[in-house]
Design an enzyme around this catalytic site. Structure first.
Site, short mmCIF file in Angstrom:
data_model
loop_
_atom_site.label_atom_id
_atom_site.label_comp_id
_atom_site.label_asym_id
_atom_site.label_seq_id
_atom_site.Cartn_x
_atom_site.Cartn_y
_atom_site.Cartn_z
N ASP A 52 -7.89 -1.21 -7.41
CA ASP A 52 -8.22 0.12 -7.95
C ASP A 52 -9.73 0.27 -8.14
O ASP A 52 -10.34 1.24 -7.67
CB ASP A 52 -7.53 0.32 -9.31
CG ASP A 52 -6.02 0.42 -9.21
OD1 ASP A 52 -5.49 1.54 -9.21
OD2 ASP A 52 -5.37 -0.63 -9.14
N GLU A 77 -9.27 8.22 -11.08
CA GLU A 77 -8.39 7.72 -12.14
C GLU A 77 -9.02 6.67 -13.04
O GLU A 77 -8.79 6.65 -14.24
CB GLU A 77 -7.11 7.14 -11.51
CG GLU A 77 -6.13 6.66 -12.54
CD GLU A 77 -4.75 6.38 -11.98
OE1 GLU A 77 -3.82 6.23 -12.78
OE2 GLU A 77 -4.61 6.31 -10.75
N ASP A 144 -7.51 9.00 -5.93
CA ASP A 144 -6.65 8.01 -6.58
C ASP A 144 -6.81 6.73 -5.76
O ASP A 144 -6.29 6.64 -4.65
CB ASP A 144 -5.19 8.46 -6.60
CG ASP A 144 -4.37 7.61 -7.58
OD1 ASP A 144 -4.77 6.47 -7.84
OD2 ASP A 144 -3.33 8.11 -8.07
N ASP A 147 -2.70 4.70 -5.58
CA ASP A 147 -1.61 5.47 -6.17
C ASP A 147 -0.32 4.67 -6.02
O ASP A 147 0.02 4.25 -4.93
CB ASP A 147 -1.47 6.82 -5.45
CG ASP A 147 -0.39 7.68 -6.08
OD1 ASP A 147 -0.40 7.81 -7.32
OD2 ASP A 147 0.46 8.21 -5.34
N THR A 149 0.35 1.88 -8.36
CA THR A 149 -0.14 0.51 -8.59
C THR A 149 1.01 -0.48 -8.77
O THR A 149 0.92 -1.62 -8.33
CB THR A 149 -1.08 0.47 -9.82
OG1 THR A 149 -2.15 1.40 -9.61
CG2 THR A 149 -1.67 -0.90 -10.03
N LYS A 292 5.76 9.56 -0.83
CA LYS A 292 6.82 10.59 -0.80
C LYS A 292 6.32 11.83 -0.05
O LYS A 292 7.06 12.44 0.74
CB LYS A 292 7.24 10.94 -2.23
CG LYS A 292 7.94 9.79 -2.96
CD LYS A 292 8.34 10.18 -4.35
CE LYS A 292 7.20 10.16 -5.34
NZ LYS A 292 6.70 8.81 -5.64
#
Length: 381
Positions: A52, A77, A144, A147, A149, A292
């Protein structure tokens, strides 16, 4: 890449997401468990990893180098608070090495690299530069870095998501999905199982390959997908890019719907009720992260529904890139009241009506919206 407004921005965004995918793959290979020194818990009990922070620092440095620090505002983020603590010295050292190793390979992706190795203060500055809160005016990158994690730590699905917003409107989106299988059926399996099977049965075609970068520019009516760049290759445009399009299925009985894996921020029982009311017959495809959205854009699924539990607020970086790609691929994304998502009101999707619904087309979308209204009064959200 083709010419036109935001063409340079999209070109850079695609290249830096490719580079971030490579970084994440290397970090993921080194993860042993969630107890690893490379994984930390944040104040909201969600996880943050070396990947991240490293992706955020890398993307921030590249964007600033190309477009100028004074012109770059990034909504992202992660912050540097936990990374700057005394007990995070070891993690910071790993981040430092990870970022420098990644940036050293930047020319492979057609991007600039630093003249000298970056120091700790430069890494922390790059991460902390991602402090924009967005809003209705100006240009803001929305990032992000990892995304999903939890999916990343479990060596399952995750995504690197980068979008650009100008004066409150999304203008481009890029999704890197390093573990996304090229064969739709493998989405139903944990990535490590897929990996084991692929070793037992070497591929005769590209059906077993995994990993891609999807991208779209607002107003083009086109979304594209490129395979990841292999270790000894260079990113040569157009990198085998191909157009992707949403599924043509509009019969709910044949449609596949996606939802979040985690129950903590998504109400599975309510989505199950909507699915039944709308006539959906297939079992839900539970997938981590913005993969998704990728599944809908590529035609592997038709519906994504998310209804957060009380008190949870959706963040713009969890949806921005995916929304652009799905819509340009021919899909529809709104809140549960049928209104477009508003990314111009800060880091949260303020004014959201109950939840988020993404569909491959208007016919399915209307049926899902109708089922939401029919189910809402009896729900316990």
């Amino acid at each position: 890449m083709e010419s036109g407004k935001y063409s340079k921005e999209l070109d850079v965004a695609v290249r830096v997401v490719h580079m971030a995918c490579s970084l994440c793959q290397r970090v993921q290979e080194g993860l042993v468990s969630t107890n690893s020194d490379q994984v930390k818990s944040k104040d909201d009990d969600s996880l943050v990893t070396v990947a991240d922070w490293s992706v955020q620092a890398t993307v921030s440095w590249i964007l600033s180098e190309i477009f100028g620090c004074q012109n770059i505002y990034i909504v992202a983020e992660e912050d540097v608070q936990s990374l700057s603590k005394a007990d995070s010295t070891g993690v910071l050292a790993i981040v430092l090495n990870t970022v420098n190793d990644c940036l050293a390979e930047a020319p492979k992706y057609g991007l600039p690299r630093p003249d000298n190795v970056l120091g700790t203060s430069q890494i922390l500055e790059a991460i902390s530069r991602c402090n924009s809160t967005g809003g209705p005016t100006g240009r803001h990158w929305i990032l992000d870095p990892v995304d999903g994690t939890l999916g990343f730590v479990r060596k399952d699905q995750y995504a690197i998501a980068l979008a650009l917003m100008e004066d409150g409107e999304l203008v481009l989106g890029v999704l890197g999905c390093p573990n996304y299988p090229m064969k739709k059926e493998w989405l139903n399996y944990h990535h490590e199982y897929y990996q084991t099977m692929s070793q037992l049965s070497p591929p005769a075609t590209d059906s077993w390959e995994k990993g891609c970068v999807m991208y779209a520019r607002r107003g083009t009516g086109e979304a594209w997908m490129q395979p990841l760049v292999h270790e000894h290759e260079k990113l040569e445009w157009p990198n085998s890019a191909r157009l992707i399009r949403v599924s043509s299925i509009d019969d709910p009985a044949l449609a596949t719907f996606c939802e979040s894996v985690e129950k903590a921020n998504s109400n599975h029982s309510f989505t199950a009720g909507i699915a039944h009311s709308a006539g959906l017959r297939n079992q839900p495809l539970r997938v981590y992260s913005m993969v998704k959205y990728a599944a809908i854009a590529r035609g592997d699924a038709e519906i994504f529904m998310k209804f957060a539990r009380s008190g949870y607020k959706e963040k713009i970086w969890d949806h921005a890139a995916g929304v652009v790609i799905v819509e340009e691929a021919g899909g529809v994304v709104t809140d549960a009241g049928g209104r477009p998502l508003d990314f111009s009101r800060g880091v949260y999707l303020e004014g959201l009506d109950r939840g988020i619904i993404a569909c491959s087309g208007a016919t399915l979308h209307e049926k899902i919206i109708g089922a939401v209204y029919a189910s809402w009064d009896s729900s316990n959200l």
